[in-house]
Design a protein around this motif. Structure first.
Motif, PDB file in Angstrom:
ATOM      1  N   ALA A  12       3.160  47.544 118.007  1.00 16.72           N
ATOM      2  CA  ALA A  12       2.172  46.826 118.396  1.00 16.72           C
ATOM      3  C   ALA A  12       1.918  46.706 120.307  1.00 16.72           C
ATOM      4  CB  ALA A  12       1.599  45.543 117.367  1.00 16.72           C
ATOM      5  N   ALA A  13       3.153  46.701 120.418  1.00 19.40           N
ATOM      6  CA  ALA A  13       3.254  45.461 121.857  1.00 19.40           C
ATOM      7  C   ALA A  13       3.132  46.637 122.695  1.00 19.40           C
ATOM      8  CB  ALA A  13       4.303  45.324 121.879  1.00 19.40           C
ATOM      9  N   ALA A  14       4.060  48.488 122.421  1.00 21.96           N
ATOM     10  CA  ALA A  14       3.359  49.541 123.533  1.00 21.96           C
ATOM     11  C   ALA A  14       1.738  49.837 123.158  1.00 21.96           C
ATOM     12  CB  ALA A  14       4.162  50.838 122.782  1.00 21.96           C
ATOM     13  N   THR A  15       1.355  49.737 122.114  1.00 17.26           N
ATOM     14  CA  THR A  15      -0.023  49.793 121.654  1.00 17.26           C
ATOM     15  C   THR A  15      -0.781  49.348 122.916  1.00 17.26           C
ATOM     16  OG1 THR A  15       0.040  50.375 119.730  1.00 17.26           O
ATOM     17  CG2 THR A  15      -2.336  50.042 120.630  1.00 17.26           C
ATOM     18  N   LEU A  16      -0.890  48.397 123.290  1.00 14.40           N
ATOM     19  CA  LEU A  16      -1.446  47.172 124.060  1.00 14.40           C
ATOM     20  C   LEU A  16      -0.418  47.450 125.464  1.00 14.40           C
ATOM     21  CD1 LEU A  16      -1.527  44.481 121.632  1.00 14.40           C
ATOM     22  CD2 LEU A  16      -3.711  45.868 122.576  1.00 14.40           C
ATOM     23  N   GLY A  17      -0.033  47.612 125.618  1.00 19.22           N
ATOM     24  CA  GLY A  17       0.836  48.145 127.089  1.00 19.22           C
ATOM     25  C   GLY A  17       1.441  46.705 126.961  1.00 19.22           C
ATOM     26  N   VAL A  18       2.320  45.400 126.776  1.00 18.91           N
ATOM     27  CA  VAL A  18       3.160  44.651 126.929  1.00 18.91           C
ATOM     28  C   VAL A  18       4.027  44.775 126.414  1.00 18.91           C
ATOM     29  CG1 VAL A  18       0.489  43.145 127.506  1.00 18.91           C
ATOM     30  CG2 VAL A  18       0.821  43.074 124.950  1.00 18.91           C
ATOM     31  N   ALA A  19       4.839  43.446 126.118  1.00 16.40           N
ATOM     32  CA  ALA A  19       6.038  43.391 125.877  1.00 16.40           C
ATOM     33  C   ALA A  19       5.877  42.521 124.156  1.00 16.40           C
ATOM     34  CB  ALA A  19       6.951  42.643 126.703  1.00 16.40           C
ATOM     35  N   PRO A  20       6.824  42.935 123.302  1.00 16.18           N
ATOM     36  CA  PRO A  20       6.938  42.052 122.515  1.00 16.18           C
ATOM     37  C   PRO A  20       6.387  40.613 122.264  1.00 16.18           C
ATOM     38  CG  PRO A  20       8.725  44.313 121.822  1.00 16.18           C
ATOM     39  CD  PRO A  20       8.410  43.598 123.696  1.00 16.18           C
ATOM     40  N   LEU A  52      -7.470  42.749 116.553  1.00 16.05           N
ATOM     41  CA  LEU A  52      -7.431  41.316 116.581  1.00 16.05           C
ATOM     42  C   LEU A  52      -6.713  41.027 118.066  1.00 16.05           C
ATOM     43  CD1 LEU A  52      -8.440  37.939 116.846  1.00 16.05           C
ATOM     44  CD2 LEU A  52      -6.257  37.491 115.120  1.00 16.05           C
ATOM     45  N   LEU A  53      -5.481  41.689 117.683  1.00 17.23           N
ATOM     46  CA  LEU A  53      -4.532  41.519 119.808  1.00 17.23           C
ATOM     47  C   LEU A  53      -5.004  41.922 120.567  1.00 17.23           C
ATOM     48  CD1 LEU A  53      -1.085  42.519 117.490  1.00 17.23           C
ATOM     49  CD2 LEU A  53      -1.730  40.594 118.689  1.00 17.23           C
ATOM     50  N   LYS A  54      -6.014  43.914 119.985  1.00 14.72           N
ATOM     51  CA  LYS A  54      -6.713  44.301 121.355  1.00 14.72           C
ATOM     52  C   LYS A  54      -7.887  42.932 121.434  1.00 14.72           C
ATOM     53  CE  LYS A  54      -5.875  48.766 119.756  1.00 14.72           C
ATOM     54  NZ  LYS A  54      -6.260  50.229 118.684  1.00 14.72           N
ATOM     55  N   ARG A  55      -8.264  42.764 120.902  1.00 13.42           N
ATOM     56  CA  ARG A  55      -9.364  41.858 121.517  1.00 13.42           C
ATOM     57  C   ARG A  55      -9.153  40.574 122.360  1.00 13.42           C
ATOM     58  NH1 ARG A  55     -13.216  39.315 117.742  1.00 13.42           N
ATOM     59  NH2 ARG A  55     -14.303  38.701 118.669  1.00 13.42           N
ATOM     60  N   ILE A  56      -7.726  40.027 122.048  1.00  7.10           N
ATOM     61  CA  ILE A  56      -6.720  38.572 122.687  1.00  7.10           C
ATOM     62  C   ILE A  56      -6.746  39.718 124.194  1.00  7.10           C
ATOM     63  CG2 ILE A  56      -5.052  37.465 123.093  1.00  7.10           C
ATOM     64  CD1 ILE A  56      -5.654  37.353 119.556  1.00  7.10           C
ATOM     65  N   HIS A  57      -6.188  40.728 124.192  1.00  8.89           N
ATOM     66  CA  HIS A  57      -5.625  41.520 125.334  1.00  8.89           C
ATOM     67  C   HIS A  57      -7.383  41.699 126.750  1.00  8.89           C
ATOM     68  CE1 HIS A  57      -4.397  44.985 127.546  1.00  8.89           C
ATOM     69  NE2 HIS A  57      -3.359  44.137 127.786  1.00  8.89           N
ATOM     70  N   TYR A  58      -8.341  42.013 125.999  1.00  5.53           N
ATOM     71  CA  TYR A  58      -9.448  42.917 126.484  1.00  5.53           C
ATOM     72  C   TYR A  58      -9.835  41.175 126.893  1.00  5.53           C
ATOM     73  CZ  TYR A  58     -14.250  43.575 127.681  1.00  5.53           C
ATOM     74  OH  TYR A  58     -15.078  43.724 127.877  1.00  5.53           O
ATOM     75  N   LEU A  59     -10.368  40.270 126.164  1.00  2.00           N
ATOM     76  CA  LEU A  59     -10.323  38.861 126.897  1.00  2.00           C
ATOM     77  C   LEU A  59      -9.558  37.790 127.649  1.00  2.00           C
ATOM     78  CD1 LEU A  59     -11.910  36.939 123.506  1.00  2.00           C
ATOM     79  CD2 LEU A  59     -13.536  38.214 124.899  1.00  2.00           C
ATOM     80  N   THR A  60      -7.846  38.324 127.170  1.00  2.00           N
ATOM     81  CA  THR A  60      -7.185  37.734 128.595  1.00  2.00           C
ATOM     82  C   THR A  60      -6.788  38.123 129.622  1.00  2.00           C
ATOM     83  OG1 THR A  60      -5.708  38.243 127.067  1.00  2.00           O
ATOM     84  CG2 THR A  60      -6.129  35.811 126.738  1.00  2.00           C
ATOM     85  N   ARG A  61      -6.826  39.881 129.577  1.00  2.00           N
ATOM     86  CA  ARG A  61      -5.895  41.001 130.424  1.00  2.00           C
ATOM     87  C   ARG A  61      -7.761  41.084 131.600  1.00  2.00           C
ATOM     88  NH1 ARG A  61      -1.003  41.488 129.921  1.00  2.00           N
ATOM     89  NH2 ARG A  61      -0.152  39.290 128.996  1.00  2.00           N
TER      90      ARG A  61
END
Length: 104
Positions: A12-20, A52-61
């Motif tokens: 999941a972290a690799a998909t978003l390019g963030v750390a676990p 949901l993680l993708k949405r959070i990433h999009y909104l925050t980053r």
């Protein structure tokens, strides 16, 4: 990302390019994000969790929302933001094209 029933925190972290650790932090900040944990505490994310993680990433980053602002956006539009979905899709297409160019 390969279509599976469950994904590890690393996948999941690799998909978003963030750390676990970022995903673990987001779990504490967003009530909607509750991955399944086994007896050892290993997290398993569903495809819904990944979205949901993708949405959070999009909104925050990408949009620059604070955590509180992102929580409010998720409350107001729990089904998803069409603009966010379109932007995410365009990012995926761009990444595909960059990968394709690298193969040539």
């Amino acid at each position: 990302m390969e279509q599976k029933l469950y994904y590890t925190i690393g996948e999941a972290a690799a998909t978003l390019g963030v750390a676990p650790s970022v995903l673990r932090f987001w779990e504490t900040e967003f009530d909607q994000l509750r991955p399944v944990k086994n007896r050892r505490g290993t997290r398993s994310y569903t495809a819904r969790d990944i979205e949901l993680l993708k949405r959070i990433h999009y909104l925050t980053r990408d949009c620059g929302y604070t955590l509180e602002g992102a929580r409010e956006q998720l409350r107001q539009r729990p089904e998803g933001d069409p603009r966010a979905d379109a932007a995410r899709h365009l990012q995926e297409v761009r990444q595909f094209l960059v990968d394709l160019k690298g193969m040539l």
